[in-house]
Design a protein around this motif. Structure first.
Motif, PDB file in Angstrom:
ATOM      1  N   ALA A  66       0.828  -1.208   0.000  1.00 48.25           N
ATOM      2  CA  ALA A  66       0.000   0.000   0.000  1.00 48.25           C
ATOM      3  C   ALA A  66       0.863   1.259   0.000  1.00 48.25           C
ATOM      4  O   ALA A  66       0.499   2.274  -0.595  1.00 48.25           O
ATOM      5  CB  ALA A  66      -0.933  -0.003   1.209  1.00 48.25           C
ATOM      6  N   GLN A  67       2.031   1.177   0.636  1.00 49.15           N
ATOM      7  CA  GLN A  67       2.923   2.337   0.658  1.00 49.15           C
ATOM      8  C   GLN A  67       3.431   2.673  -0.745  1.00 49.15           C
ATOM      9  O   GLN A  67       3.754   3.823  -1.044  1.00 49.15           O
ATOM     10  CB  GLN A  67       4.097   2.080   1.607  1.00 49.15           C
ATOM     11  N   LEU A  68       3.509   1.654  -1.612  1.00 52.51           N
ATOM     12  CA  LEU A  68       3.957   1.900  -2.980  1.00 52.51           C
ATOM     13  C   LEU A  68       2.930   2.702  -3.772  1.00 52.51           C
ATOM     14  O   LEU A  68       3.275   3.324  -4.785  1.00 52.51           O
ATOM     15  CB  LEU A  68       4.232   0.574  -3.695  1.00 52.51           C
ATOM     16  N   GLU A  69       1.680   2.680  -3.324  1.00 55.85           N
ATOM     17  CA  GLU A  69       0.641   3.435  -4.033  1.00 55.85           C
ATOM     18  C   GLU A  69       0.965   4.926  -4.032  1.00 55.85           C
ATOM     19  O   GLU A  69       0.719   5.630  -5.012  1.00 55.85           O
ATOM     20  CB  GLU A  69      -0.722   3.187  -3.383  1.00 55.85           C
ATOM     21  N   THR A  70       1.508   5.416  -2.923  1.00 53.65           N
ATOM     22  CA  THR A  70       1.895   6.824  -2.834  1.00 53.65           C
ATOM     23  C   THR A  70       2.982   7.140  -3.852  1.00 53.65           C
ATOM     24  O   THR A  70       2.944   8.151  -4.549  1.00 53.65           O
ATOM     25  CB  THR A  70       2.408   7.152  -1.417  1.00 53.65           C
ATOM     26  N   GLN A  71       3.963   6.229  -3.958  1.00 60.64           N
ATOM     27  CA  GLN A  71       5.048   6.443  -4.902  1.00 60.64           C
ATOM     28  C   GLN A  71       4.549   6.341  -6.345  1.00 60.64           C
ATOM     29  O   GLN A  71       5.035   7.045  -7.228  1.00 60.64           O
ATOM     30  CB  GLN A  71       6.166   5.434  -4.616  1.00 60.64           C
ATOM     31  N   ALA A  72       3.566   5.469  -6.565  1.00 63.63           N
ATOM     32  CA  ALA A  72       2.974   5.355  -7.903  1.00 63.63           C
ATOM     33  C   ALA A  72       2.277   6.653  -8.279  1.00 63.63           C
ATOM     34  O   ALA A  72       2.369   7.123  -9.419  1.00 63.63           O
ATOM     35  CB  ALA A  72       1.986   4.197  -7.938  1.00 63.63           C
ATOM     36  N   HIS A  73       1.586   7.256  -7.313  1.00 65.80           N
ATOM     37  CA  HIS A  73       0.909   8.526  -7.559  1.00 65.80           C
ATOM     38  C   HIS A  73       1.925   9.614  -7.910  1.00 65.80           C
ATOM     39  O   HIS A  73       1.691  10.435  -8.807  1.00 65.80           O
ATOM     40  CB  HIS A  73       0.096   8.930  -6.325  1.00 65.80           C
ATOM     41  N   GLU A  74       3.054   9.599  -7.214  1.00 65.42           N
ATOM     42  CA  GLU A  74       4.092  10.601  -7.487  1.00 65.42           C
ATOM     43  C   GLU A  74       4.639  10.442  -8.903  1.00 65.42           C
ATOM     44  O   GLU A  74       4.959  11.433  -9.564  1.00 65.42           O
ATOM     45  CB  GLU A  74       5.216  10.480  -6.450  1.00 65.42           C
ATOM     46  N   LEU A  75       4.740   9.194  -9.394  1.00 62.79           N
ATOM     47  CA  LEU A  75       5.188   8.970 -10.764  1.00 62.79           C
ATOM     48  C   LEU A  75       4.184   9.561 -11.751  1.00 62.79           C
ATOM     49  O   LEU A  75       4.568  10.234 -12.717  1.00 62.79           O
ATOM     50  CB  LEU A  75       5.376   7.471 -11.026  1.00 62.79           C
ATOM     51  N   ARG A  76       2.899   9.335 -11.506  1.00 66.58           N
ATOM     52  CA  ARG A  76       1.865   9.871 -12.400  1.00 66.58           C
ATOM     53  C   ARG A  76       1.924  11.399 -12.440  1.00 66.58           C
ATOM     54  O   ARG A  76       1.603  12.004 -13.460  1.00 66.58           O
ATOM     55  CB  ARG A  76       0.462   9.438 -11.931  1.00 66.58           C
ATOM     56  N   GLU A  77       2.325  12.001 -11.340  1.00 66.14           N
ATOM     57  CA  GLU A  77       2.405  13.464 -11.274  1.00 66.14           C
ATOM     58  C   GLU A  77       3.501  14.028 -12.177  1.00 66.14           C
ATOM     59  O   GLU A  77       3.498  15.210 -12.505  1.00 66.14           O
ATOM     60  CB  GLU A  77       2.664  13.910  -9.829  1.00 66.14           C
ATOM     61  N   THR A  78       4.458  13.175 -12.580  1.00 64.81           N
ATOM     62  CA  THR A  78       5.564  13.667 -13.409  1.00 64.81           C
ATOM     63  C   THR A  78       5.237  13.637 -14.903  1.00 64.81           C
ATOM     64  O   THR A  78       6.043  14.091 -15.718  1.00 64.81           O
ATOM     65  CB  THR A  78       6.853  12.837 -13.187  1.00 64.81           C
ATOM     66  N   VAL A  79       4.079  13.107 -15.263  1.00 64.36           N
ATOM     67  CA  VAL A  79       3.701  13.016 -16.681  1.00 64.36           C
ATOM     68  C   VAL A  79       3.792  14.397 -17.338  1.00 64.36           C
ATOM     69  O   VAL A  79       3.284  15.391 -16.806  1.00 64.36           O
ATOM     70  CB  VAL A  79       2.264  12.456 -16.828  1.00 64.36           C
ATOM     71  N   GLY A  80       4.469  14.450 -18.488  1.00 59.65           N
ATOM     72  CA  GLY A  80       4.579  15.703 -19.227  1.00 59.65           C
ATOM     73  C   GLY A  80       5.690  16.619 -18.766  1.00 59.65           C
ATOM     74  O   GLY A  80       5.911  17.677 -19.358  1.00 59.65           O
ATOM     75  N   THR A  81       6.409  16.222 -17.699  1.00 63.08           N
ATOM     76  CA  THR A  81       7.509  17.045 -17.198  1.00 63.08           C
ATOM     77  C   THR A  81       8.818  16.277 -17.338  1.00 63.08           C
ATOM     78  O   THR A  81       8.823  15.047 -17.420  1.00 63.08           O
ATOM     79  CB  THR A  81       7.308  17.409 -15.714  1.00 63.08           C
TER      80      THR A  81
END
Length: 200
Positions: A66-81
């Protein structure tokens, strides 16, 4: 451990103790006695909160997954940058951190744990790898939608190559994890031909 410790506190202390044992002694060293000794509590504390040791391990893996879900969200936030390769290099380094990499062989070697994880959640039998796969696949799909990866890119194959290759790099950490340059070389190689070049 004082009597009357809140259930969640006891569970977290046991999880943290198990994590330390796993990192120090590996899957073979992770026993209920080792966990309670590391947590400095009576062995009965673990069995008061969990029906057996595999139930404890199942909850431990699900908690860390479940802790990896936070890191997965952070990866999605980098889209386009930034660049796709740099974003994935950073994400793989985080997602394949010491604890996730130590948990994967634990799941591999304990049949009962895999069974319980499958019962607990779809795809749970390969917990951790499943979370990393989902995160990378979603990120690649988002980048393809933005036009930074070619429209005909095979997301499933790219994901399999990145996650499988990344796992091999980090699992063979003797004694240190791979360098950023090593991970970046893997990512760049896998993505060769699908990352859209910006007009010069």
């Amino acid at each position: 451990m004082p009597t009357g410790v809140h259930l969640r506190d006891a569970r977290q202390q046991l999880f943290d103790a198990a994590e330390r044992v796993l990192l120090r002694d590996g899957p073979n060293g992770l026993t209920s006695r080792a966990v309670t000794d590391e947590a400095a509590c009576a062995k009965g504390v673990l069995h008061r909160h969990f029906t057996d040791f595999d139930a404890f391990l199942t909850e431990l893996v699900l908690d860390r997954a479940a802790q990896l879900e936070t890191q997965a969200h952070e990866l999605r936030e980098t889209v386009g940058t930034g660049t796709v390769a740099d974003n994935l290099t950073s994400a793989l380094t985080t997602l394949f951190g010491p604890v996730p990499v130590a948990i994967i062989p634990l799941i591999t070697f304990r049949d009962e744990l895999r069974t319980r994880l499958r019962q607990a959640t779809p795809g749970g039998g390969i917990a951790i790898l499943a979370q990393v796969t989902t995160a990378v696949s979603a990120y690649l799909a988002d980048e393809r939608a933005m036009g930074r990866i070619s429209a005909d890119a095979d997301i499933d194959s790219l994901t399999l190559s990145l996650v499988g290759g990344g796992h091999l790099l980090f699992a063979d950490r003797d004694p240190d994890p791979p360098t950023t340059a090593t991970v970046n070389k893997l990512v760049t190689t896998v993505l060769a031909g699908v990352v859209q070049r910006r007009p010069g």
